[in-house]
Design an enzyme around this catalytic site. Structure first.
Site: not given
Length: 283
Positions: A82, A134, A207-208
């Site tokens: 990640d 991203e 960012g959940a």
């Protein structure tokens, strides 16, 4: 079963209109908890480590733990890098056996992001490993990278970015942030639909942690195929340990702390998987 790549699980999610839950793990206990949740719900799952986690424990150590636990599992498990911070780290992860990698060039300008993302995508393609990138800036703090959530992903830039880099999934910025939210986030969910119209590869929501279930569900309905959860898992794990020490101050066995931590993480992961809709979707 042995570790699998994220390619089939994300393609299946895209076809099936659900999202795969991707969970950041920091230690053996969190790995066991996430995989136990996936087994109980018969869900495919992605486990992730960030550069700071890798610095703490090394790529080889996390690979060994996750591979050993995945081998015993009856559901597909993927190990994902990640927020890979450099081409070098991404290549090291590939060599260590990671089955999915992310290169985060979002702190670069558009052309710089394309250059580093393409470099990683080319290297990973040679090993048959999928790559996430991203575009736009997801705010908040992820490891040592800090960003303001003020650069939402432009759909036409996303189309060009995907065509020129060859990445296989794309994390998009729609107003989410890493870490816990200080206020109520205002998400541009319509933007997910707009990007989905022009980008064929699976889209990822970062960012959940702290978003409402309904917001996550709507993002998934609009085309998100992978949802990342990190901060809230760390909090659940640590809070469970704090509570145990508060109730039983003479606790000294780390295994006791691990047991309550695992239970808290497993319960949270199961809730999140149901929100993503990936429960019951393992092959």
């Amino acid at each position: 079963m042995p570790l699998v790549t994220s390619e089939k699980m994300l393609a299946d999610a895209q076809k099936g209109g659900y999202a795969v839950g991707a969970f950041n793990v920091e230690n053996m206990e969190m790995v066991k908890a996430v995989i136990a949740a996936a087994e109980e719900l018969h869900a495919p799952v992605m486990l992730q480590t960030t550069p700071s986690t890798i610095k703490y424990g090394t790529l080889e150590t996390y690979y060994a733990i996750v591979a050993a636990e995945a081998k015993k599992a009856a559901v597909p498990v993927c190990l994902h890098l990640d927020h890979g911070s450099s081409f070098e780290l991404a290549v090291q992860a590939l060599k260590a056996g990671y089955t999915s990698v992310m290169i985060d060039g979002s702190h670069e300008d558009f052309e710089g992001n394309i250059a580093v993302s393409k470099q990683v995508a080319d290297a990973a393609k040679a090993c048959g490993i999928p790559v996430e990138a991203e575009l736009g800036k997801v705010g908040g703090k992820e490891d040592d990278l800090e960003a303001e959530a003020d650069t939402n992903t432009d759909p036409m830039e996303a189309k060009e970015f995907v065509e020129r880099t060859g990445v296989t999934s794309l994390a998009v910025a729609i107003g989410t942030a890493h870490g816990f939210y200080k206020g109520t986030p205002v998400l541009d969910k319509e933007r997910v639909s707009e990007i989905r119209k022009v980008v064929s590869i699976p889209l990822v929501l970062h960012g959940a942690s702290g978003l409402s279930d309904e917001e996550v569900r709507e993002c998934v309905r609009r085309g998100i195929c992978k949802v990342n959860f990190a901060t809230e898992l760390r909090a659940a794990y640590t809070d469970a340990g704090k509570k145990l020490i508060e109730e039983k101050p003479d606790t000294f066995d780390p295994k006791k702390l691990g047991v309550v931590g695992m239970e808290a993480v497993k319960n949270l992961v199961m809730e999140r998987m149901k929100v993503c809709g990936c429960d019951g979707k393992a092959d």
